[in-house]
Write a protein that holds these residues in place. Sequence first.
Motif, PDB file in Angstrom:
ATOM      1  N   LYS A 222      -4.253  -4.204  -2.392  1.00 35.65           N
ATOM      2  CA  LYS A 222      -5.284  -4.679  -1.603  1.00 35.65           C
ATOM      3  C   LYS A 222      -5.446  -3.983  -0.301  1.00 35.65           C
ATOM      4  O   LYS A 222      -6.682  -3.555   0.321  1.00 35.65           O
ATOM      5  N   LYS A 223      -4.516  -3.664   0.686  1.00 36.73           N
ATOM      6  CA  LYS A 223      -4.742  -2.719   1.664  1.00 36.73           C
ATOM      7  C   LYS A 223      -5.141  -1.247   1.255  1.00 36.73           C
ATOM      8  O   LYS A 223      -5.402  -0.402   2.304  1.00 36.73           O
ATOM      9  N   ASN A 224      -5.059  -0.825   0.153  1.00 36.66           N
ATOM     10  CA  ASN A 224      -5.520   0.626  -0.150  1.00 36.66           C
ATOM     11  C   ASN A 224      -6.833   0.681  -0.561  1.00 36.66           C
ATOM     12  O   ASN A 224      -7.455   1.666  -0.718  1.00 36.66           O
ATOM     13  N   LYS A 225      -7.638  -0.340  -0.665  1.00 39.05           N
ATOM     14  CA  LYS A 225      -8.974  -0.517  -1.203  1.00 39.05           C
ATOM     15  C   LYS A 225      -9.775  -0.381   0.051  1.00 39.05           C
ATOM     16  O   LYS A 225      -9.809  -1.070   0.844  1.00 39.05           O
ATOM     17  N   VAL A 226     -10.423   0.891   0.174  1.00 41.20           N
ATOM     18  CA  VAL A 226     -11.289   0.886   1.373  1.00 41.20           C
ATOM     19  C   VAL A 226     -13.033   1.251   1.058  1.00 41.20           C
ATOM     20  O   VAL A 226     -13.546   0.453   1.448  1.00 41.20           O
ATOM     21  N   ALA A 227     -13.270   1.823   0.001  1.00 40.23           N
ATOM     22  CA  ALA A 227     -14.682   1.946  -0.319  1.00 40.23           C
ATOM     23  C   ALA A 227     -14.657   2.047  -1.757  1.00 40.23           C
ATOM     24  O   ALA A 227     -13.858   2.407  -2.649  1.00 40.23           O
ATOM     25  N   ASP A 228     -16.185   1.654  -2.286  1.00 42.53           N
ATOM     26  CA  ASP A 228     -16.346   1.555  -3.659  1.00 42.53           C
ATOM     27  C   ASP A 228     -16.685   3.010  -4.070  1.00 42.53           C
ATOM     28  O   ASP A 228     -17.155   3.768  -3.321  1.00 42.53           O
TER      29      ASP A 228
ATOM     30  N   GLN B 261      -6.754   6.475  -0.822  1.00 43.23           N
ATOM     31  CA  GLN B 261      -8.075   6.547  -1.291  1.00 43.23           C
ATOM     32  C   GLN B 261      -8.264   7.955  -1.850  1.00 43.23           C
ATOM     33  O   GLN B 261      -9.162   8.235  -2.756  1.00 43.23           O
TER      34      GLN B 261
ATOM     35  N   PRO C 102       0.643  -1.180   0.207  1.00 42.56           N
ATOM     36  CA  PRO C 102       0.106  -0.020   0.061  1.00 42.56           C
ATOM     37  C   PRO C 102       0.976   1.312   0.036  1.00 42.56           C
ATOM     38  O   PRO C 102       1.957   1.251   0.298  1.00 42.56           O
TER      39      PRO C 102
END
Length: 157
Positions: free
Chosen positions: A119-125, A101, A96
């Motif tokens: 993967k660890k940077n995906k927070v919200a859609d 975000q 990350p």
Amino acid sequence: EIQALVDKSMLPNPKRLTVGTDSQRLTMLLAILHRHVSLATYDQDVFLNAVGGIKITETASDLPVLISIVSSMTNHAVSNKTAMFGEVGLGGEIRPVSRGQERIKEAAKLGFTRIIVPKKNKVADLPGVEIVPVENLREAVKAVFGSQASQAESFDS
């Protein structure tokens, strides 16, 4: 935008030319590409360009650099609606990066509809944006090139 051109070298020591990026980091990333995706550049000239004359110093550009090299080696273009970021570790893992975000939101504002992220940077859609989290370089290659990735895996090491 990162551009790469990879071509068979006619020299005993292939050229590594970078404009706007660190040439020593490129050497390391090429070793990671060979080790973890089985794409060898030991007999290839590699030219890398950060478009627009900018100087990129942050490691978040590792993933785009490697994907642009894979694109050139396999002759498969990356969609102009795809953005990506991520630091690539020596083990091929996608690490990350700071302000993940914010980067995703900015890419969406710029019109990108698919964003490959650690993967660890995906927070919200985000509505209308496909955010694809990846853990390692092999996953990232498959996420970007889909079934074309199998051609990348067929390269001899």
